[in-house]
Design an enzyme around this catalytic site. Structure first.
Site, mmCIF file in Angstrom:
data_model
loop_
_atom_site.group_PDB
_atom_site.id
_atom_site.type_symbol
_atom_site.label_atom_id
_atom_site.label_comp_id
_atom_site.label_asym_id
_atom_site.label_seq_id
_atom_site.Cartn_x
_atom_site.Cartn_y
_atom_site.Cartn_z
ATOM 1 N N LYS A 1 0.825 -1.207 0.000
ATOM 2 C CA LYS A 1 0.000 0.000 0.000
ATOM 3 C C LYS A 1 0.858 1.255 0.000
ATOM 4 C CE LYS A 1 -3.746 -2.416 2.336
ATOM 5 N NZ LYS A 1 -4.279 -2.812 3.644
ATOM 6 N N GLN B 1 -5.051 -1.830 9.993
ATOM 7 C CA GLN B 1 -4.765 -3.087 9.302
ATOM 8 C C GLN B 1 -4.994 -4.254 10.252
ATOM 9 O OE1 GLN B 1 -3.630 -3.572 5.921
ATOM 10 N NE2 GLN B 1 -4.188 -5.651 6.466
ATOM 11 N N ASP C 1 -11.306 2.975 5.248
ATOM 12 C CA ASP C 1 -11.681 1.586 4.965
ATOM 13 C C ASP C 1 -13.111 1.292 5.373
ATOM 14 O OD1 ASP C 1 -11.005 -0.731 3.675
ATOM 15 O OD2 ASP C 1 -10.012 -1.662 5.382
#
Length: 282
Positions: free
Chosen positions: A49, A93, A116
């Site tokens: 990423k 994450q 997200d």
């Protein structure tokens, strides 16, 4: 003849558009990533990423969570990032180490920076199909972009989502409902005979359970669209949750692993980040 849903190609188009949007901003968007440095998969994804973000003109800051951290300490970190005007997006994450309550961490992220879409606020708007600005989790949103690119209809179709995680299964179910599909959701406690019956009826099958080759071609309805969200390593090779070889010739469309949903997830996360930056710039 089974057609491949090429996530790499569609992600490239998404990334090209994202780069244009980044260049049009009066500042450089910055994404903060909170992760467990001891988790090999997380370390790999965070690196991917960060490299892709740099290529698109964004900045990233990686925040490692120590093994002895608790929920309160991570929440404190999130609150600092919420208040930092130089940060436009925050990504948690999963999985985080130890006994940290990820649900609490997800919902501690300010909705405007929740790139997200895993917080309760964003997911509540998704499940309500609300006419408002909110972020959708990157993996299921990327799946929808892939289906739209290949002009695969969802209205009135029977969709089966296998997996009920907050990162994939639950938001995937909501997106398909919002797209007028008739949705069934299955998970690890679904009896095998019920899952097999649902698979034989499903026009679109979306799988994310983390079990290599969990679904075989013989389980599928002829002509089903198959979206494989799984990423497993078997004998040093990446494989999905669907047995790709046996599904070819039965599925009408299928995502490969790797090269299917994975690139779409990263592209969509960065697309969400630039959207958050644009909204914050207003």
């Amino acid at each position: 003849m089974t057609e491949i849903l090429d996530g790499k190609a569609v992600a490239k188009l998404t990334n090209e558009e994202t780069a244009k949007r980044v260049a049009a901003l009066p500042f450089t968007p910055k994404l903060a990533v909170i992760y467990d440095p001891e988790n090999g998969g997380s370390e790999l994804y965070v690196g991917m990423k960060s490299r892709k973000a740099a290529r698109l003109g964004m900045e990233t800051v990686d925040i490692a969570v120590p093994a002895d951290a608790d929920t309160a300490s991570v929440v404190a970190t999130v609150k600092q990032l919420n208040e930092d005007s130089s940060i436009q997006g925050i990504l948690v994450q999963s999985p985080l180490p130890g006994e940290i309550d990820e649900q609490v961490i997800f919902s501690a992220v300010a909705p405007a920076k929740d790139v997200d879409g895993l917080g309760a606020f964003s997911q509540g708007l998704l499940f309500a199909d609300a006419p408002a600005e909110y972020t959708v989790a990157a993996t299921p949103k990327g799946v929808m972009t892939l289906l739209e690119h290949y002009h695969i209809p969802t209205k009135g179709k029977r969709a089966l989502v296998v997996g009920r995680s907050q990162l994939f299964g639950r938001p995937m179910m909501a997106l398909m409902l919002n797209a007028d599909a008739t949705v069934t959701i299955a998970h690890r406690y679904t009896p095998a005979e019920d899952l097999k019956a649902a698979l034989k009826q499903a026009d679109i099958v979306m799988v994310g359970v983390g079990i290599p080759n969990f679904i075989k071609g013989e389980d599928l309805q002829e002509g089903a669209v198959v979206v494989d969200v799984g990423m497993n390593v078997v004998d040093g090779k990446a494989v999905g949750d669907v047995d790709f070889a046996s599904a070819q010739g039965i599925a009408s469309y299928i995502t490969p692993v790797p090269g299917g949903v994975g690139p779409m997830t990263i592209a969509t996360l960065l697309e969400n980040t630039v959207t958050a930056a644009e909204l914050q710039a207003k």
